[in-house]
Design an enzyme around this catalytic site. Structure first.
Site, PDB file in Angstrom:
ATOM      1  N   ALA A  11      -7.643   2.319  -1.768  1.00 21.90           N
ATOM      2  CA  ALA A  11      -8.140   3.566  -1.538  1.00 21.90           C
ATOM      3  C   ALA A  11      -8.802   3.971  -0.508  1.00 21.90           C
ATOM      4  O   ALA A  11      -9.118   5.230  -0.374  1.00 21.90           O
ATOM      5  CB  ALA A  11      -8.912   3.982  -2.920  1.00 21.90           C
ATOM      6  N   VAL A  57      -7.201  -7.328  -4.994  1.00 24.30           N
ATOM      7  CA  VAL A  57      -6.124  -7.078  -6.165  1.00 24.30           C
ATOM      8  C   VAL A  57      -5.610  -8.074  -6.395  1.00 24.30           C
ATOM      9  O   VAL A  57      -4.714  -8.392  -7.419  1.00 24.30           O
ATOM     10  CB  VAL A  57      -5.309  -5.648  -5.914  1.00 24.30           C
ATOM     11  CG1 VAL A  57      -6.115  -4.593  -6.047  1.00 24.30           C
ATOM     12  CG2 VAL A  57      -4.542  -6.013  -4.989  1.00 24.30           C
ATOM     13  N   ASN A  83      -1.420   0.809  -5.557  1.00 28.22           N
ATOM     14  CA  ASN A  83      -1.164   1.293  -4.219  1.00 28.22           C
ATOM     15  C   ASN A  83      -1.554   0.133  -3.116  1.00 28.22           C
ATOM     16  O   ASN A  83      -1.004   0.285  -2.112  1.00 28.22           O
ATOM     17  CB  ASN A  83      -1.930   2.785  -3.695  1.00 28.22           C
ATOM     18  CG  ASN A  83      -1.764   3.081  -2.429  1.00 28.22           C
ATOM     19  OD1 ASN A  83      -0.468   3.572  -1.772  1.00 28.22           O
ATOM     20  ND2 ASN A  83      -2.900   2.876  -1.666  1.00 28.22           N
ATOM     21  N   TYR A 147       8.566  -8.029   2.780  1.00 28.31           N
ATOM     22  CA  TYR A 147       7.983  -6.506   2.387  1.00 28.31           C
ATOM     23  C   TYR A 147       9.130  -6.138   1.455  1.00 28.31           C
ATOM     24  O   TYR A 147       8.510  -5.650   0.253  1.00 28.31           O
ATOM     25  CB  TYR A 147       7.848  -5.695   3.680  1.00 28.31           C
ATOM     26  CG  TYR A 147       7.108  -4.499   3.303  1.00 28.31           C
ATOM     27  CD1 TYR A 147       5.844  -4.498   2.973  1.00 28.31           C
ATOM     28  CD2 TYR A 147       7.949  -3.323   3.395  1.00 28.31           C
ATOM     29  CE1 TYR A 147       5.383  -3.175   2.698  1.00 28.31           C
ATOM     30  CE2 TYR A 147       7.569  -2.139   3.060  1.00 28.31           C
ATOM     31  CZ  TYR A 147       6.331  -1.965   2.682  1.00 28.31           C
ATOM     32  OH  TYR A 147       5.420  -0.715   2.582  1.00 28.31           O
TER      33      TYR A 147
HETATM   34  P1  ADP Z   1      -0.283   3.128   3.179  1.00 28.79           P
HETATM   35  O1  ADP Z   1       0.335   3.566   4.597  1.00 28.79           O
HETATM   36  O2  ADP Z   1       0.767   2.867   2.205  1.00 28.79           O
HETATM   37  O3  ADP Z   1      -1.373   4.069   2.754  1.00 28.79           O
HETATM   38  P2  ADP Z   1      -2.062   1.469   4.306  1.00 28.79           P
HETATM   39  O4  ADP Z   1      -1.816  -0.001   4.766  1.00 28.79           O
HETATM   40  O5  ADP Z   1      -2.669   2.577   5.071  1.00 28.79           O
HETATM   41  O6  ADP Z   1      -0.945   2.040   3.509  1.00 28.79           O
HETATM   42  O7  ADP Z   1      -3.232   1.116   3.270  1.00 28.79           O
HETATM   43  C1  ADP Z   1      -3.329   0.206   2.127  1.00 28.79           C
HETATM   44  C2  ADP Z   1      -4.496  -0.184   1.814  1.00 28.79           C
HETATM   45  O8  ADP Z   1      -4.423  -1.332   1.173  1.00 28.79           O
HETATM   46  C3  ADP Z   1      -5.506  -0.438   3.036  1.00 28.79           C
HETATM   47  O9  ADP Z   1      -6.600   0.304   2.837  1.00 28.79           O
HETATM   48  C4  ADP Z   1      -5.735  -1.954   2.674  1.00 28.79           C
HETATM   49  O10 ADP Z   1      -7.078  -2.317   3.134  1.00 28.79           O
HETATM   50  C5  ADP Z   1      -5.540  -2.247   1.273  1.00 28.79           C
HETATM   51  N1  ADP Z   1      -5.516  -3.302   0.782  1.00 28.79           N
HETATM   52  C6  ADP Z   1      -4.411  -4.418   1.176  1.00 28.79           C
HETATM   53  N2  ADP Z   1      -4.338  -5.465   0.565  1.00 28.79           N
HETATM   54  C7  ADP Z   1      -5.472  -5.337  -0.293  1.00 28.79           C
HETATM   55  C8  ADP Z   1      -5.839  -6.185  -1.444  1.00 28.79           C
HETATM   56  N3  ADP Z   1      -5.522  -7.482  -1.634  1.00 28.79           N
HETATM   57  N4  ADP Z   1      -6.822  -5.776  -2.120  1.00 28.79           N
HETATM   58  C9  ADP Z   1      -7.358  -4.572  -2.144  1.00 28.79           C
HETATM   59  N5  ADP Z   1      -7.014  -3.622  -1.088  1.00 28.79           N
HETATM   60  C10 ADP Z   1      -6.080  -4.113  -0.396  1.00 28.79           C
END
Ligand code: ADP
Length: 248
Positions: A11, A57, A83, A147
């Site tokens: 988020a 997560v 997400n 991916y």
């Molecule tokens: P999108 O373009 O789909 O919005 P982003 O890469 O900008 O994707 O956002 C994905 C978010 O998920 C980032 O804020 C990132 O820090 C978060 N994220 C990635 N891996 C984890 C994880 N293991 N647990 C929690 N958050 C995560």
């Protein structure tokens, strides 16, 4: 949507943050989860009716804490938006096992773990779930060995979850975004890639985060009360052209 509580993972930025803001506008309370504590603090600063949870997560113990904290503060969970994800692209022979595992752990294991942990609360609420995949999960292309496979897994996992949770009144759907104009995407997409996408996409442009969030909010809402197990590509029509994704 009133008296509703959503957990939104990932988020702190991009689609997750846009979804958080849209749900807040609709009167939903939001537990914002992201492992990037600094960015999460910045993103949640000044927002009302949110709980910022800086956790991972893909970590089973932390996932249990995410659900427990949300229930303790908000009293229940009506929506889950899976997400959080990592966008790590590379060729098969250049993807070592650690890199492969990292993508799978976050993009696929994370959706499994979060949904499993939140299921009891969602069943009580007849809630709904939206998982975020990608058009890379619908169509193979170069550099997306990990991916794309992880996102194809999310699409199948959505169906498995929908079948199991249906009898409890819980709907589970999936959104597969095409290229989105996030800061991150714009930082790595060269002009050549941008032009190739514009040519290949029937609507001739990238999407923006709000356009993805709007479909997520629709699928979560009672307006989609007879929709479950579905994946909707939100991609300007790219998926139906059959054209391959540009190499990144
Ligand atoms: P999108 O373009 O789909 O919005 P982003 O890469 O900008 O994707 O956002 C994905 C978010 O998920 C980032 O804020 C990132 O820090 C978060 N994220 C990635 N891996 C984890 C994880 N293991 N647990 C929690 N958050 C995560």
């Amino acid at each position: 949507m009133s008296n509703r509580t959503a957990i939104v993972t990932g988020a702190a930025r991009g689609i997750g943050l846009a979804t958080t803001k849209l749900l807040l506008d609709e009167g939903v309370q939001v537990a914002m989860v992201d492992w990037d504590a600094e960015e999460l603090a910045r993103a949640s600063d000044g927002l009302e009716n949110v709980l910022a949870i800086p956790k991972d997560v893909s970590n089973p113990a932390q996932v249990v804490e995410i659900v427990a904290e949300t229930e303790a503060v908000f009293g229940g969970i009506t929506h889950l938006i899976n997400n959080a994800g990592v966008a790590d692209f590379g060729p098969m022979e250049g993807t070592d096992f650690d890199r492969w595992r990292n993508v799978m752990q976050v993009n696929l294991d994370g959706v499994f773990l979060m949904t499993q942990a939140a299921a009891p609360a969602l069943k009580k609420a007849n809630g709904s779930i939206v998982n975020i995949a990608s058009i890379s999960g619908l169509r193979a292309s170069t550099l997306r060995v990990a991916y794309g496979t992880s996102k194809a897994g999310v699409i199948q996992l959505t169906q498995q979850q929908a079948v199991e949770l249906g009898e409890h009144g819980v709907r589970v759907n999936c959104v597969a975004p095409g290229p989105v104009r996030t800061k991150l995407a714009m930082a790595v997409h060269t002009q050549e890639i941008i032009d190739a996408y514009h040519d290949a996409i029937p609507l001739n442009r990238y999407g923006n985060e709000t356009e993805i969030a709007n479909v997520i909010a629709f699928l979560l809402s009672d307006r989609a009360s007879y929709v479950t197990g579905q994946t909707i590509a939100v991609d300007g029509g790219f998926e139906c052209t059959g054209v391959g994704l540009p190499a990144l």
